[in-house]
Scaffold this motif. Structure first.
Motif, short mmCIF file in Angstrom:
data_model
loop_
_atom_site.label_atom_id
_atom_site.label_comp_id
_atom_site.label_asym_id
_atom_site.label_seq_id
_atom_site.Cartn_x
_atom_site.Cartn_y
_atom_site.Cartn_z
N LEU A 30 -10.93 0.40 -9.75
CA LEU A 30 -10.91 0.24 -8.30
C LEU A 30 -9.60 -0.26 -7.71
O LEU A 30 -9.42 -0.20 -6.49
N ASP A 31 -8.70 -0.79 -8.53
CA ASP A 31 -7.50 -1.43 -7.99
C ASP A 31 -6.69 -0.48 -7.10
O ASP A 31 -6.34 -0.82 -5.97
N LEU A 34 -10.42 -8.09 -5.55
CA LEU A 34 -9.75 -6.82 -5.36
C LEU A 34 -9.65 -6.47 -3.88
O LEU A 34 -8.83 -5.64 -3.48
N LEU A 35 -10.51 -7.09 -3.07
CA LEU A 35 -10.44 -6.93 -1.62
C LEU A 35 -9.38 -7.87 -1.09
O LEU A 35 -9.49 -9.09 -1.24
N LEU A 90 -7.34 -0.43 1.65
CA LEU A 90 -7.63 -1.69 2.33
C LEU A 90 -6.46 -2.67 2.42
O LEU A 90 -6.54 -3.62 3.19
N PHE A 96 -8.67 0.42 -3.76
CA PHE A 96 -8.73 -0.66 -2.79
C PHE A 96 -7.35 -0.94 -2.20
O PHE A 96 -7.23 -1.22 -1.00
N ARG A 97 -6.32 -0.88 -3.04
CA ARG A 97 -4.97 -1.16 -2.55
C ARG A 97 -4.53 -0.10 -1.55
O ARG A 97 -3.91 -0.41 -0.53
N SER A 147 0.81 -1.22 0.00
CA SER A 147 0.00 0.00 0.00
C SER A 147 0.84 1.27 0.00
O SER A 147 0.31 2.36 -0.16
N THR A 163 -7.13 -6.80 5.93
CA THR A 163 -6.85 -8.02 5.18
C THR A 163 -7.19 -9.26 6.00
O THR A 163 -7.78 -10.22 5.50
#
Length: 337
Positions: A119-120, A230-231, A127, A123-124, A49, A133
């Motif tokens: 969204l990548d 993606l989550l 989240l 989300f990265r 992240s 995670t």
């Protein structure tokens, strides 16, 4: 932050990525949680992240290697499917099982492709951290067990027709004239006394023929469940196999469809960001990327070989139990550290 990735980190994460990508346990989740649990330089070097993280460039290389391994394993099937797509476009028709399966794979890949582009990064950034995670890993385990329980109850109620599921009972196997050259042959005698030779369909071709009978909307919905991956902590293969089971595919057919669906998605995700390795993000870690990619490719090949046989007779329940236990243990560790 200067790019740094030790050879040991590269080897461990490379092997882990290759194996976990195809098991329904979330490779991204494990790639985030393991460094966080070890701590120290691992947590610092392997932070997906972080802005301009070299770890992200490293994972890109692993994805490409994983996809290549899957293409190698399914190469005969991909040649057959691509041939079906080409003939379908050329002749402007969709008649054979290979032609229909090819289009199902194309259309079912579109939702996750669009979602990944949009969204990548979000989300990265938001989240892809250890605590969220671990929570998602527990959720992944609960979902795997819930799907298996629904499948078991439906089978007990007669909705399944046997080990092959409802899809297996749609029709008896038929002889295919375009089967693999090395498949067993059958002699067919025509009504006028003529003799011809046809090849019997392989188990893979029979499975694909059953999957090809899925309604278009159902196939798209199964493919769209890859968006859940993606989550971090939610498994791509777990989501697609689970949705395949809910669509009344057998474990074997659902797993095969999931692996075929995942191949172009994983390859595209890697190739689109492969430029990161050429730029500054790849400086100082290209050797480690090569090592990790080799181990990831080998791990992916061994995993898909094992799982295609595993799902012939077994369920995802053990993986669900593992995800719940591992996620809960990580949450306990983070709360105490």
């Amino acid at each position: 932050m200067s790019a740094h990735l030790s050879w040991l980190e590269a080897a461990v994460i490379g092997a882990l990525q290759g194996v976990a990508e195809l098991f329904p346990v979330s490779s991204l989740g494990h790639s985030i949680l393991l460094p966080a649990v070890i701590g120290g330089s691992w947590a610092r070097d392997l932070d997906v992240s972080a802005p301009d993280s070299p770890y992200l460039a490293f994972i890109v290389g692993l994805h490409v290697a994983t996809a290549i391994a899957m293409i190698i394993y399914f190469w005969r099937d991909w040649i057959r499917i691509l041939r079906g797509l080409v003939t379908s476009v050329r002749e402007r028709r969709v008649e054979t099982a290979d032609q229909r399966l090819a289009w199902l794979l194309v259309v079912a890949t579109i939702p996750v492709g669009l979602a990944g582009l949009v969204l990548d990064h979000l989300f990265r950034t938001l989240l892809a951290k250890p605590v969220p995670t671990a929570v998602f890993l527990v959720v992944n385990g609960v979902l795997l067990i819930a799907v298996e329980e629904l499948t078991r109850r439906r089978a007990a109620g007669g909705a399944h027709t046997g080990p092959g599921g409802a899809a297996a009972a749609l029709e008896a196997p038929t002889v295919r004239l375009d089967a693999r050259p090395d498949a067993p042959t059958q002699v067919i005698r025509g009504g006028s006394g003529g003799v011809g030779v046809a090849t019997a369909p392989t188990a893979e071709e029979e499975s694909d023929a059953r999957v090809a009978k899925l309604p278009l909307l159902t196939a798209v919905l199964i493919g769209a469940t890859q968006i859940l991956a993606l989550l971090p902590g939610i498994s791509r293969s777990g989501a697609t196999i689970g949705s395949g089971l809910l669509a009344k595919l057998s474990h074997e057919d659902a797993a095969r469809f999931a692996f075929l669906l995942a191949t172009p998605v994983i390859l595209a995700a890697g190739v689109l960001k492969l430029g990161d390795l050429v730029g500054p993000a790849g400086d100082g870690i290209r050797g480690q990327v090569l090592l990790g990619s080799v181990l990831s490719g080998v791990g992916a090949y061994v995993s898909v070989r094992y799982l295609t046989r595993y799902f012939e007779h077994r369920s995802m329940r053990p993986f669900g139990v593992y995800c719940i236990a591992a996620g809960a243990a990580c949450l306990a560790w983070f709360s105490l550290s």
